[in-house]
Write a protein that holds these residues in place. Structure first.
Motif, PDB file in Angstrom:
ATOM      1  N   VAL A 156    -107.358  32.293  31.165  1.00  0.00           N
ATOM      2  CA  VAL A 156    -106.427  33.374  31.486  1.00  0.00           C
ATOM      3  C   VAL A 156    -105.309  33.353  30.450  1.00  0.00           C
ATOM      4  CG1 VAL A 156    -104.943  34.409  33.248  1.00  0.00           C
ATOM      5  CG2 VAL A 156    -106.947  33.068  33.936  1.00  0.00           C
ATOM      6  N   LEU A 165    -108.660  37.891  31.522  1.00  0.00           N
ATOM      7  CA  LEU A 165    -109.554  36.831  31.979  1.00  0.00           C
ATOM      8  C   LEU A 165    -110.790  36.841  31.087  1.00  0.00           C
ATOM      9  CD1 LEU A 165    -107.756  37.453  34.555  1.00  0.00           C
ATOM     10  CD2 LEU A 165    -109.705  36.641  35.907  1.00  0.00           C
ATOM     11  N   SER A 185    -108.617  41.618  34.199  1.00  0.00           N
ATOM     12  CA  SER A 185    -107.209  41.385  33.891  1.00  0.00           C
ATOM     13  C   SER A 185    -106.435  41.298  35.182  1.00  0.00           C
ATOM     14  CB  SER A 185    -106.656  42.494  32.988  1.00  0.00           C
ATOM     15  OG  SER A 185    -106.700  43.743  33.653  1.00  0.00           O
ATOM     16  N   THR A 240    -108.787  39.611  40.324  1.00  0.00           N
ATOM     17  CA  THR A 240    -108.521  40.962  39.833  1.00  0.00           C
ATOM     18  C   THR A 240    -108.386  41.986  40.951  1.00  0.00           C
ATOM     19  OG1 THR A 240    -110.906  41.378  39.550  1.00  0.00           O
ATOM     20  CG2 THR A 240    -109.689  40.535  37.639  1.00  0.00           C
TER      21      THR A 240
END
Length: 355
Positions: A156, A165, A185, A240
């Protein structure tokens, strides 16, 4: 005048806190033990074991600091493991379901590295194995490494706003560079938690961990931890798409690490040495969390992602959303978001290493 306006909007939104996010720590931080070894001054990675802890420094100029340190329950160094070659910037670590230790050599403050590295230390091994990886979209600075129960490493990035990610696009191979692919993300909620870096310290992700049974994952900033519920080992989807629970970690000197206790009932953190004072491992109890007695068995692991993971197509990046039930007009939040990013860019210099 523009900067003053940014600060005013940031102050207003900061006071609102993180809408839709609950706080779930019991009694704040509790001191576990003091890390007094003089080699451990820039702690950036932490993991818990059955008999103690494992820590790493970030990129240090001193050879004595560039090791994997195993601590006993009193934070005394029990043994060390050396790297076969010099790491660049070790920032995080994690323990896989099979006991394999992974160290994320992923720091890149200047965003100039062609590759990043993962060091894999198998149970009983005396030397870690290095695997090199490359981002598909250019260099990124990162300080967070997560491991799925199936053994897939996820990096990350330490990006202002939406953090990327990334996971390996194929099996890791020693001596070769494996391509990474972006699988999502995440943007952590904005809070008003006090920390040494102010607003920028609340916007970047500095560490992460997965619970021993794989049912939870946590990401942290310099100010807070955000925990996500994980279903079916789908770590990317949980981060996410999930709504996190906030655990405030106010005023840690330079909190970059987070880990779960071996029984999964609490979070552990440790900061870098501050003003010459030794680092201290702290414990944040998780409200109502039962102890893990026998974690479920994981799928067979290898030095990289599972075959099914490697064969699946790249997922489109997804940004996390948090419900807006704070009473603040959505337009103000959106406009404030742009101003917050502007303020973060202006304050990004505060996040550079003190070294």
């Amino acid at each position: 005048m523009i900067l003053r306006g940014v600060v005013v909007v940031v102050a207003v939104l900061g006071a609102v806190g993180a809408p839709g996010v609950a706080v779930a720590a019991e009694g704040g931080a509790q001191r576990v033990c003091k890390v007094g070894d003089k080699r451990l001054t820039e702690l950036s990675g932490l993991a818990a074991t059955g008999d103690g802890y494992v820590v790493v420094n970030d990129g240090s100029d001193e050879a004595s600091h560039r090791k994997i340190f195993f601590l006993d329950r009193k934070c005394k160094v029990a043994r060390t493991v050396s790297y076969p070659s010099r790491p660049r910037d070790t920032e995080d670590l994690g323990v896989a379901a099979d006991g394999t230790l992974w160290v994320g050599d992923i720091g890149d403050n200047d965003q100039s590295r062609d590759t990043i590295g993962l060091w894999r230390l198998a149970l009983g091994a005396k030397t870690p194995q290095l695997y090199r990886l490359a981002y598909p979209d250019g260099p990124h600075n990162a300080e967070t490494l997560l491991l799925t129960r199936a053994g897939t490493p996820i990096v990350v990035t330490k990006s202002v706003g939406a953090a990327g990610l990334y996971e390996p696009a194929g099996a890791l191979q020693a001596g070769k560079t494996t391509a990474l692919r972006q699988v999502g993300s995440v943007t952590v909620p904005l809070t008003g938690t006090s920390n040494p870096f102010g607003l920028p310290g609340r916007l970047v992700i500095t560490g992460g961990a997965v619970s021993p049974d794989g049912t939870h994952a946590v990401l942290r900033t310099y100010a807070d931890a955000f925990e996500y519920a994980v279903t079916g080992d789908d770590l990317v989807h949980a981060i996410t798409e999930g709504t996190p629970t906030q655990i405030a970690m106010p005023d840690e000197p330079q909190g970059e690490s987070v880990a779960y206790t071996a029984d999964g009932t609490a979070l552990l953190t440790v900061s870098e040495e501050s003003d010459g004072k030794p680092a201290v491992i702290q414990r944040y109890a998780l409200a109502g969390r039962p102890a893990i007695t026998s974690p479920p068995a994981a799928s067979p692991t290898a030095a990289g992602p599972s075959a099914s993971s490697a064969a699946s197509p790249p997922a489109k990046p997804k940004a996390q959303t948090v419900a807006n039930d704070s009473g603040v007009p959505t337009g103000l939040i959106v406009t404030g978001g742009f101003l917050i990013l502007a303020a973060a860019i202006l304050g990004a210099v505060l996040l550079r290493r003190r070294r």
